[in-house]
Design an enzyme around this catalytic site. Structure first.
Site, PDB file in Angstrom:
ATOM      1  N   HIS A 123       4.031   0.339 -31.949  1.00 49.79           N
ATOM      2  CA  HIS A 123       4.305  -1.066 -31.655  1.00 49.79           C
ATOM      3  C   HIS A 123       3.788  -1.451 -30.271  1.00 49.79           C
ATOM      4  CE1 HIS A 123       7.102  -0.791 -35.061  1.00 49.79           C
ATOM      5  NE2 HIS A 123       7.081  -2.121 -35.079  1.00 49.79           N
ATOM      6  N   LYS A 155       8.392  -4.234 -26.983  1.00 51.76           N
ATOM      7  CA  LYS A 155       9.511  -3.977 -27.896  1.00 51.76           C
ATOM      8  C   LYS A 155      10.595  -3.191 -27.159  1.00 51.76           C
ATOM      9  CE  LYS A 155      10.399  -2.053 -32.491  1.00 51.76           C
ATOM     10  NZ  LYS A 155      11.214  -3.216 -32.865  1.00 51.76           N
TER      11      LYS A 155
HETATM   12  P1  NAD Z   1      11.081 -11.733 -28.054  1.00 53.24           P
HETATM   13  O1  NAD Z   1      11.576 -10.985 -26.866  1.00 53.24           O
HETATM   14  O2  NAD Z   1       9.732 -12.367 -27.991  1.00 53.24           O
HETATM   15  O3  NAD Z   1      12.128 -12.882 -28.458  1.00 53.24           O
HETATM   16  C1  NAD Z   1      13.518 -12.737 -28.372  1.00 53.24           C
HETATM   17  C2  NAD Z   1      14.082 -14.116 -27.995  1.00 53.24           C
HETATM   18  O4  NAD Z   1      15.510 -14.048 -28.041  1.00 53.24           O
HETATM   19  C3  NAD Z   1      13.703 -14.551 -26.567  1.00 53.24           C
HETATM   20  O5  NAD Z   1      13.164 -15.862 -26.565  1.00 53.24           O
HETATM   21  C4  NAD Z   1      15.033 -14.503 -25.824  1.00 53.24           C
HETATM   22  O6  NAD Z   1      15.121 -15.460 -24.762  1.00 53.24           O
HETATM   23  C5  NAD Z   1      15.982 -14.842 -26.969  1.00 53.24           C
HETATM   24  N1  NAD Z   1      17.378 -14.565 -26.645  1.00 53.24           N
HETATM   25  C6  NAD Z   1      17.882 -13.575 -25.857  1.00 53.24           C
HETATM   26  N2  NAD Z   1      19.220 -13.694 -25.780  1.00 53.24           N
HETATM   27  C7  NAD Z   1      19.564 -14.764 -26.536  1.00 53.24           C
HETATM   28  C8  NAD Z   1      20.803 -15.385 -26.850  1.00 53.24           C
HETATM   29  N3  NAD Z   1      21.969 -14.921 -26.361  1.00 53.24           N
HETATM   30  N4  NAD Z   1      20.782 -16.467 -27.670  1.00 53.24           N
HETATM   31  C9  NAD Z   1      19.635 -16.944 -28.166  1.00 53.24           C
HETATM   32  N5  NAD Z   1      18.432 -16.413 -27.888  1.00 53.24           N
HETATM   33  C10 NAD Z   1      18.400 -15.320 -27.089  1.00 53.24           C
HETATM   34  O7  NAD Z   1      11.156 -10.701 -29.270  1.00 53.24           O
HETATM   35  P2  NAD Z   1      10.378 -10.774 -30.689  1.00 53.24           P
HETATM   36  O8  NAD Z   1       9.133  -9.988 -30.603  1.00 53.24           O
HETATM   37  O9  NAD Z   1      10.340 -12.172 -31.161  1.00 53.24           O
HETATM   38  O10 NAD Z   1      11.371  -9.892 -31.594  1.00 53.24           O
HETATM   39  C11 NAD Z   1      12.711 -10.293 -31.780  1.00 53.24           C
HETATM   40  C12 NAD Z   1      13.433  -9.257 -32.653  1.00 53.24           C
HETATM   41  O11 NAD Z   1      12.848  -9.252 -33.948  1.00 53.24           O
HETATM   42  C13 NAD Z   1      13.359  -7.814 -32.151  1.00 53.24           C
HETATM   43  O12 NAD Z   1      14.584  -7.141 -32.438  1.00 53.24           O
HETATM   44  C14 NAD Z   1      12.234  -7.215 -32.984  1.00 53.24           C
HETATM   45  O13 NAD Z   1      12.338  -5.817 -33.131  1.00 53.24           O
HETATM   46  C15 NAD Z   1      12.471  -7.916 -34.295  1.00 53.24           C
HETATM   47  N6  NAD Z   1      11.343  -8.011 -35.237  1.00 53.24           N
HETATM   48  C16 NAD Z   1      11.652  -7.892 -36.538  1.00 53.24           C
HETATM   49  C17 NAD Z   1      10.656  -8.075 -37.504  1.00 53.24           C
HETATM   50  C18 NAD Z   1      11.035  -7.981 -38.962  1.00 53.24           C
HETATM   51  O14 NAD Z   1      10.162  -8.115 -39.835  1.00 53.24           O
HETATM   52  N7  NAD Z   1      12.311  -7.798 -39.277  1.00 53.24           N
HETATM   53  C19 NAD Z   1       9.351  -8.360 -37.116  1.00 53.24           C
HETATM   54  C20 NAD Z   1       9.071  -8.480 -35.759  1.00 53.24           C
HETATM   55  C21 NAD Z   1      10.080  -8.318 -34.824  1.00 53.24           C
END
Ligand code: NAD
Length: 249
Positions: free
Chosen positions: A136, A140
């Site tokens: 990744h 992450k």
């Molecule tokens: P990212 O860091 O870009 O985004 C996370 C967002 O959450 C940020 O904007 C942050 O400010 C926000 N956040 C933090 N605390 C918060 C709160 N209390 N309330 C509301 N928002 C809050 O991360 P990302 O790359 O978008 O990934 C997010 C999650 O999704 C991770 O856990 C990642 O592993 C997962 N993911 C899952 C899949 C899937 O297919 N299931 C795919 C990609 C990523």
């Protein structure tokens, strides 16, 4: 539902990489309307009028959001990773007092990734050895990935049901971490490098042969068909569902 019969969607983690991609996908779908976009510091009550909330945040903040949504009777589609048995049991407990509310926890929304997990389960009993390498981007925060953990759990369950022995391993001296993490007796190795998005290899080994099943997500849009399927289907699946495969035909 909105007056026009659209599903009202709230996105939590709205300023994140996945949140932004979800907002674009929801805004482009005629049957969906973006009703709330919430990020860190915003009032979670903004989602109270939504039909479905999509959460892509971090493992450390997702649980209070889900508790709030369940209490409000809002269905949840969750991509955030880091769900262990304890967290799933907590969700079940919250859901038991809100029958009719659906929560989908999907470690991976990519259809190719879901198939990769199914193919891995199919191969699991037939090989002596199995290990997983997940790769990744370096932003992450959790390791191993939710997909790798789920794949290992599924493979481990099949091998245990079929009485397959642990993968052989003569390692007796080890620099800590060199053999990866053990999930259900499956070794999982995590690579983090700029330029990568989300990738995984499941390597099976038997006498004189190996089988490698590999999946690559080149772009975050690859997750969107699965996320939209989740949004459209979650109300028809009350209670807790883990894995998008339960929603596929
Ligand atoms: P990212 O860091 O870009 O985004 C996370 C967002 O959450 C940020 O904007 C942050 O400010 C926000 N956040 C933090 N605390 C918060 C709160 N209390 N309330 C509301 N928002 C809050 O991360 P990302 O790359 O978008 O990934 C997010 C999650 O999704 C991770 O856990 C990642 O592993 C997962 N993911 C899952 C899949 C899937 O297919 N299931 C795919 C990609 C990523």
């Amino acid at each position: 539902m909105s007056a026009a019969g659209q599903i009202k969607v709230g996105v939590v983690g709205a300023r994140g990489r996945m949140g932004q991609t979800v907002i674009q996908a929801v805004s482009s779908a005629d049957d969906l309307v973006l009703a709330a976009a919430v990020d860190q510091g915003d009032d979670i009550n903004l989602v109270n009028d939504c039909d479905v909330v999509v959460d892509f945040t971090t493992p450390s903040v997702v649980m209070p959001t889900l508790q709030h949504c369940i209490e409000q009777g809002v269905h949840c589609v969750v991509g955030t990773t880091g769900f262990d048995d304890g967290r799933l049991a907590q969700l079940q407990a919250w859901l038991s007092s809100k029958p009719g509310v659906g929560v989908l926890i999907a470690p991976n929304f990519g259809v190719g990734a879901v198939l990769m997990m199914q193919f891995a389960q199919l191969a699991a009993p037939y090989f002596e050895s199995v290990e997983i390498i997940e790769l990744h981007h370096p932003d992450k925060v959790d390791a191993p990935s939710g997909t790798a953990r789920r794949t290992a759990e599924l493979i481990g369950a099949v091998r245990s049901d079929r009485g397959v022995a642990k993968s052989p391993d003569a390692t007796s001296q080890e620099l800590q971490g060199a053999r990866g993490a053990s999930v259900n007796d499956v070794r999982v190795h995590s690579v983090r490098a700029r330029g990568l998005v989300a990738h995984q290899e499941v390597i099976f080994g038997g006498v004189g042969e190996t089988l490698t099943i590999r999946h690559d997500s080149m772009d975050r849009t690859s997750f969107m068909p699965g996320v939209l399927l989740g949004i459209r289907s979650v109300a028809k699946h009350p209670g807790l569902t883990v894995g998008l495969d339960s929603y596929l035909d």
